[in-house]
Scaffold this motif. Sequence first.
Motif, short mmCIF file in Angstrom:
data_model
loop_
_atom_site.label_atom_id
_atom_site.label_comp_id
_atom_site.label_asym_id
_atom_site.label_seq_id
_atom_site.Cartn_x
_atom_site.Cartn_y
_atom_site.Cartn_z
N ILE A 95 -1.37 -21.73 -1.83
CA ILE A 95 -0.01 -21.74 -2.72
C ILE A 95 -1.01 -19.87 -3.72
CG2 ILE A 95 1.42 -21.57 -4.08
CD1 ILE A 95 1.53 -25.22 -3.54
N GLN A 96 -2.09 -20.39 -4.82
CA GLN A 96 -2.02 -19.12 -5.49
C GLN A 96 -2.79 -17.48 -5.06
OE1 GLN A 96 -5.34 -20.82 -7.51
NE2 GLN A 96 -4.15 -22.34 -8.95
N GLU A 97 -3.11 -17.87 -3.75
CA GLU A 97 -3.27 -16.60 -3.00
C GLU A 97 -2.19 -16.17 -2.50
OE1 GLU A 97 -6.37 -15.40 -2.64
OE2 GLU A 97 -7.45 -17.02 -3.61
N LEU A 98 -0.68 -16.85 -2.02
CA LEU A 98 0.51 -16.60 -1.77
C LEU A 98 1.00 -14.72 -3.34
CD1 LEU A 98 2.72 -18.80 -0.69
CD2 LEU A 98 1.23 -17.33 1.03
N PHE A 99 0.13 -15.34 -4.64
CA PHE A 99 0.69 -14.76 -5.47
C PHE A 99 -0.19 -14.08 -6.19
CE2 PHE A 99 3.18 -18.95 -6.16
CZ PHE A 99 4.41 -18.43 -6.10
N LYS A 100 -0.87 -13.73 -5.30
CA LYS A 100 -2.26 -12.68 -5.20
C LYS A 100 -1.42 -10.99 -5.47
CE LYS A 100 -6.67 -15.01 -6.23
NZ LYS A 100 -7.56 -15.35 -5.98
N ALA A 101 -1.65 -10.32 -5.74
CA ALA A 101 -1.84 -8.69 -5.39
C ALA A 101 -2.31 -8.31 -3.88
CB ALA A 101 -1.60 -7.99 -5.69
N HIS A 102 -1.69 -8.06 -2.82
CA HIS A 102 -1.98 -7.55 -1.48
C HIS A 102 -2.50 -6.31 -1.15
CE1 HIS A 102 -2.56 -12.08 -0.36
NE2 HIS A 102 -1.29 -12.12 -1.19
N THR A 103 -1.66 -5.49 -2.16
CA THR A 103 -2.19 -3.80 -1.46
C THR A 103 -2.84 -3.48 -2.39
OG1 THR A 103 -0.11 -3.84 -3.14
CG2 THR A 103 0.29 -3.75 -0.39
N VAL A 104 -4.16 -3.26 -3.22
CA VAL A 104 -4.86 -3.35 -3.86
C VAL A 104 -4.94 -1.77 -3.79
CG1 VAL A 104 -7.57 -3.10 -5.30
CG2 VAL A 104 -6.39 -5.58 -4.73
N SER A 105 -5.21 -1.38 -2.46
CA SER A 105 -5.26 -0.12 -2.42
C SER A 105 -4.55 0.58 -1.28
CB SER A 105 -6.44 0.29 -1.09
OG SER A 105 -6.39 -0.03 -0.50
N TYR A 106 -3.75 1.37 -1.00
CA TYR A 106 -2.32 1.92 -0.89
C TYR A 106 -2.45 2.06 0.23
CZ TYR A 106 0.31 0.52 -5.16
OH TYR A 106 0.71 -0.11 -6.69
N THR A 107 -2.18 1.84 1.57
CA THR A 107 -2.32 2.12 2.77
C THR A 107 -0.80 2.63 2.85
OG1 THR A 107 -2.12 0.34 3.73
CG2 THR A 107 -4.62 1.35 3.17
N LEU A 108 -0.32 2.98 4.42
CA LEU A 108 0.57 2.98 4.89
C LEU A 108 1.48 1.91 4.96
CD1 LEU A 108 3.06 5.79 5.35
CD2 LEU A 108 1.86 5.83 8.16
N PRO A 109 0.69 1.07 5.76
CA PRO A 109 1.26 -0.56 6.09
C PRO A 109 1.47 -0.98 4.66
CG PRO A 109 -0.38 -0.34 7.62
CD PRO A 109 -0.67 1.35 6.27
N SER A 110 1.19 -0.84 3.78
CA SER A 110 1.56 -1.76 2.60
C SER A 110 2.50 -1.22 2.05
CB SER A 110 0.47 -1.33 1.71
OG SER A 110 -0.20 -0.22 0.70
N ILE A 111 2.25 0.47 1.68
CA ILE A 111 3.56 1.16 1.30
C ILE A 111 4.53 1.42 1.83
CG2 ILE A 111 4.75 3.32 -0.22
CD1 ILE A 111 1.71 4.27 0.27
N ILE A 112 4.55 0.31 3.33
CA ILE A 112 5.90 0.65 4.43
C ILE A 112 6.75 -0.58 4.02
CG2 ILE A 112 7.10 0.09 6.54
CD1 ILE A 112 5.53 2.68 7.16
N GLY A 113 5.28 -2.19 3.34
CA GLY A 113 6.29 -3.61 3.47
C GLY A 113 7.32 -3.67 2.01
N SER A 114 6.60 -2.73 1.01
CA SER A 114 6.18 -2.77 -0.12
C SER A 114 7.97 -2.57 -0.41
CB SER A 114 5.43 -1.93 -1.09
OG SER A 114 4.23 -3.24 -1.40
N ILE A 163 4.58 -8.72 -3.74
CA ILE A 163 5.32 -9.59 -2.59
C ILE A 163 5.99 -11.17 -2.79
CG2 ILE A 163 6.59 -8.35 -0.40
CD1 ILE A 163 5.40 -6.42 -1.69
N PHE A 164 5.37 -11.77 -2.18
CA PHE A 164 5.41 -12.93 -2.32
C PHE A 164 6.42 -13.28 -3.49
CE2 PHE A 164 5.35 -17.69 -2.56
CZ PHE A 164 5.64 -18.09 -1.04
N TYR A 165 5.50 -12.78 -4.10
CA TYR A 165 6.06 -13.15 -5.33
C TYR A 165 7.62 -12.28 -5.93
CZ TYR A 165 6.75 -13.46 -11.77
OH TYR A 165 6.85 -12.98 -12.37
#
Length: 227
Positions: A2-21, A113-115
């Motif tokens: 559960i703790q992993e879900l609240f961690k930031a998953h976009t340390v480096s901003y890639t195109l997919p991560s930006i689109i997801g955010s 995101i999950f947060y």
Amino acid sequence: MIQELFKAHTVSYTLPSIIGSVAASIILGLVVAMVYMYRNTYSKNFVTTLAALPVLVQLIIMLVNMNGNLGTGMAVLGAFSLIRFRSVEGNSRDIATIFWAMGVGLAAGMGYIFYAFFFSVIVTIYLLVLNTSSFGNLSSTAERELKITIPEDLDFPGLFDDLLNKYGYEYRYDSVKTTTMGSVYELAYYIKLKDVKNEKHLIDEIRVRNGNMPVVSSKISSKTNEL
């Protein structure tokens, strides 16, 4: 797990991560706007701003994170302190919703995101429960400003004290002024009624005592000093 879900998953901003955010900010922005519209008066401009606010905040946070400069972060903080959102005066629900929308943008911009989704669900359920329940409904107690007109030959000190004590928890004598070339007086009181349903009875008894001259009972603004 559960703790992993609240961690930031976009340390480096890639195109997919930006689109997801961005997608998360858009979806949650619409949720914020729809919850605000539920059982509330609103303008199109305001709800449109609420829906767009998470994306705008996310953009700023991403730029700060990409830059990695503390000075830039402080500059952004200063810019936010200068922003003033115009809304209906005295409507604290607007302020709470603006903070919610900004919080969603901050979380999405930092990669949580999950947060953002998790706490948006919690806030949505919480607000809907509060809005549909009797929580915060007006009680039978009400504050009123009384303006009583009396003829000039009537001795007014203490004239209505017994009635105000009978129908109110407390009251305050505020002012007196002459009107109609000094032929009548207008007395002003602030009273906290025991039961708003008895407001008519209070006015009727005052009219008996002031010779059926005008009596005005009006609501007190939230900015008026308390009794």
